[in-house]
Design an enzyme around this catalytic site. Structure first.
Site, PDB file in Angstrom:
ATOM      1  N   GLU A  43       0.854  -1.200   0.000  1.00 41.98           N
ATOM      2  CA  GLU A  43       0.000   0.000   0.000  1.00 41.98           C
ATOM      3  C   GLU A  43       0.880   1.236   0.000  1.00 41.98           C
ATOM      4  O   GLU A  43       1.403   1.599   1.043  1.00 41.98           O
ATOM      5  CB  GLU A  43      -0.920  -0.008   1.217  1.00 41.98           C
ATOM      6  CG  GLU A  43      -1.853  -1.209   1.219  1.00 41.98           C
ATOM      7  CD  GLU A  43      -2.884  -1.155   2.346  1.00 41.98           C
ATOM      8  OE1 GLU A  43      -3.178  -0.064   2.838  1.00 41.98           O
ATOM      9  OE2 GLU A  43      -3.386  -2.214   2.718  1.00 41.98           O
ATOM     10  N   PHE A  44       1.039   1.833  -1.136  1.00 43.48           N
ATOM     11  CA  PHE A  44       0.631   1.444  -2.474  1.00 43.48           C
ATOM     12  C   PHE A  44       1.785   1.737  -3.422  1.00 43.48           C
ATOM     13  O   PHE A  44       2.582   2.626  -3.130  1.00 43.48           O
ATOM     14  CB  PHE A  44      -0.604   2.263  -2.931  1.00 43.48           C
ATOM     15  CG  PHE A  44      -1.886   1.837  -2.251  1.00 43.48           C
ATOM     16  CD1 PHE A  44      -2.588   0.731  -2.700  1.00 43.48           C
ATOM     17  CD2 PHE A  44      -2.350   2.544  -1.162  1.00 43.48           C
ATOM     18  CE1 PHE A  44      -3.779   0.336  -2.085  1.00 43.48           C
ATOM     19  CE2 PHE A  44      -3.534   2.147  -0.531  1.00 43.48           C
ATOM     20  CZ  PHE A  44      -4.244   1.044  -1.003  1.00 43.48           C
TER      21      PHE A  44
END
Ligand SMILES: *[C@@H]1O[C@H](CO)[C@@H](O)[C@H](O)[C@H]1NC(C)=O
Ligand SMILES: *[C@@H]1O[C@H](CO)[C@@H](O)[C@H](O)[C@H]1NC(C)=O
Ligand SMILES: *[C@@H]1O[C@H](CO)[C@@H](O)[C@H](O)[C@H]1NC(C)=O
Ligand SMILES: *[C@@H]1O[C@H](CO)[C@@H](O)[C@H](O)[C@H]1NC(C)=O
Length: 390
Positions: free
Chosen positions: A159-160
């Site tokens: 993420e991310f």
């Protein structure tokens, strides 16, 4: 590892650009691992999954496996400079409890080791994915740890990815990872490890971080068993207005599960390889004015918890103890509640039912919950599983 790996890799790279050549090559390379075995055709078996936050109150041996097919151990981290997985004292304690607690259960569930998560080091993933050597170190270590502890699969929750370069490297990582998993399964004579990833709710990341960047759809479709869009965190106390954590529909914006799932399918992702995220938590705000309490009401920050997140079971307790007013929004397919200055956007039985039906009717592979057991006594898990059917 495998002496012919480089030849195979070469043909795989070509697969992307010159499919005809690869058909030709694979006909003439029976001695090699059949390249098509790296591509994972969608498998009909559906997925009813959940992430277990390691060290959680809920003991793995008390998980009711009737309602799930797959449980993820969340999360292990990679070393930020050396890129192998870091098996700390914490993992040495909890991974065996997780695996042993779920082994030999009926009905059986498959276990996956999830790497990363919301608080993990995105820069370290980016660096690892940049270079062939560090990708190999990472991949090798993930397979090693998964086999050492007896997991059935691996899951990446980066993420991310920050930009298009990260996205492109992610595609290469998935290709090499699949290849290594295939080769390992052949030499160990064990079923290949599953390979999955938690991804943004939509196929292009637009609203957070840098400019828009699109996931490597073809690599995801070809090399993963499935991808799991995180269809939540749409609105939270980082904005000054109340909103739903996980609206199924939003006529005014693209921040909705329907938009996200469609974007994946329209970008070329196989619906049969999508496992849709469902939140067993909500997000709480402090209202500026307790008398202005609709969706989009002005807020001055989070409420109750320091980051404004509340587990589903905690929300039920809050609502009850505070005599909160509960509203179901049938456009968004979401609930909100308010009491005094506190406003919470969340999901409850009826919205989860509609979302599971949506996933089913969209031809998806299944759904997953973040996080396991936050519905105490499995109320929502049972309901979702029944609605999905199996
Ligand atoms: C994240 O990873 C980067 C790259 O290895 C490193 O420089 C940084 O210190 C790491 N951050 C944390 C909080 O560990
Ligand atoms: C992977 O790790 C094993 C054991 O540590 C080692 O024998 C093997 O050479 C490694 N392979 C690669 C490609 O790094
Ligand atoms: C929220 O409001 C505060 C002060 O009222 C302001 O500083 C901040 O920029 C606002 N944030 C957003 C996302 O609008
Ligand atoms: C929603 O997405 C579509 C296409 O993906 C785009 O054309 C449209 O402008 C977006 N709408 C908003 C409000 O961002």
């Amino acid at each position: 590892m495998h002496p012919q790996l480089d030849v195979i890799k070469m043909s795989l790279q070509r697969l992307i650009f010159t499919p005809l050549l690869v058909v030709f090559m694979s006909i003439h390379s029976h001695a090699l691992v059949e390249p098509s075995t790296w591509k994972h055709a969608p498998n009909k078996a559906s997925v009813r999954a959940a992430y277990w936050p390691a060290g959680d109150d809920l003991s793995p041996s008390s998980i009711d496996t009737k309602y799930f097919t797959h449980i993820y151990y969340a999360f292990i981290q990679q070393h930020p400079q050396l890129f192998h997985l870091r098996v700390t004292e914490f993992e040495k304690k909890w991974i065996p409890q997780f695996i042993n607690g779920l082994r030999d259960r009926y009905p059986p569930v498959k276990t996956l080791l999830s790497i990363g998560g919301g608080g993990s080091n995105s820069t370290a993933f980016s660096l690892m994915a940049t270079n062939k050597h560090t990708r190999q170190v990472f991949i090798n270590s993930t397979i090693h740890v998964a086999r050492q502890y007896g997991f059935h699969g691996l899951d990446l929750d980066w993420e991310f990815p920050e930009n298009e370069v990260d996205m492109s490297n992610l595609g290469i990582l998935f290709q090499e990872w699949r290849q290594a998993i295939t080769v390992e399964a052949q030499s160990s004579k064990k079923p290949p490890l599953l390979l999955t990833a938690a991804v943004y709710y939509a196929s292009t990341i637009k609203l957070i971080g840098n400019g828009p960047r699109t996931y490597p759809i073809q690599a995801i479709r070809d090399y993963l068993d499935w991808a799991s869009p995180m269809c939540f965190d749409y609105h939270g106390a980082w904005a000054n207005f109340t909103g739903f954590n996980a609206a199924l529909y939003d006529p005014k914006s693209n921040v909705s599960t329907r938009y996200g799932i469609r974007s994946w399918i329209e970008s070329g992702m196989s619906a049969q390889k999508l496992v849709m995220g469902l939140p067993l938590y909500g997000r709480a705000w402090t209202l500026r004015d307790p008398n202005v309490h609709g969706v989009g009401a002005e807020a001055v920050g989070e409420a109750i918890d320091t980051d404004g997140t509340l587990d589903y079971d905690e929300i039920l307790v809050f609502n009850k103890e505070n005599g909160a007013t509960i509203v179901y929004d049938d456009v968004a397919v979401s609930f909100y509640s308010y009491a005094g200055k506190t406003w919470i956007g969340y999901d409850d039985g009826p919205s989860i039912t509609k979302k599971v039906r949506f996933a089913r009717s969209s031809g998806l592979k299944g759904y997953f919950f973040w996080a396991l057991g936050k519905d105490k006594d499995w109320t929502i898990s049972r309901q979702a599983s029944n609605v999905w059917g199996h």
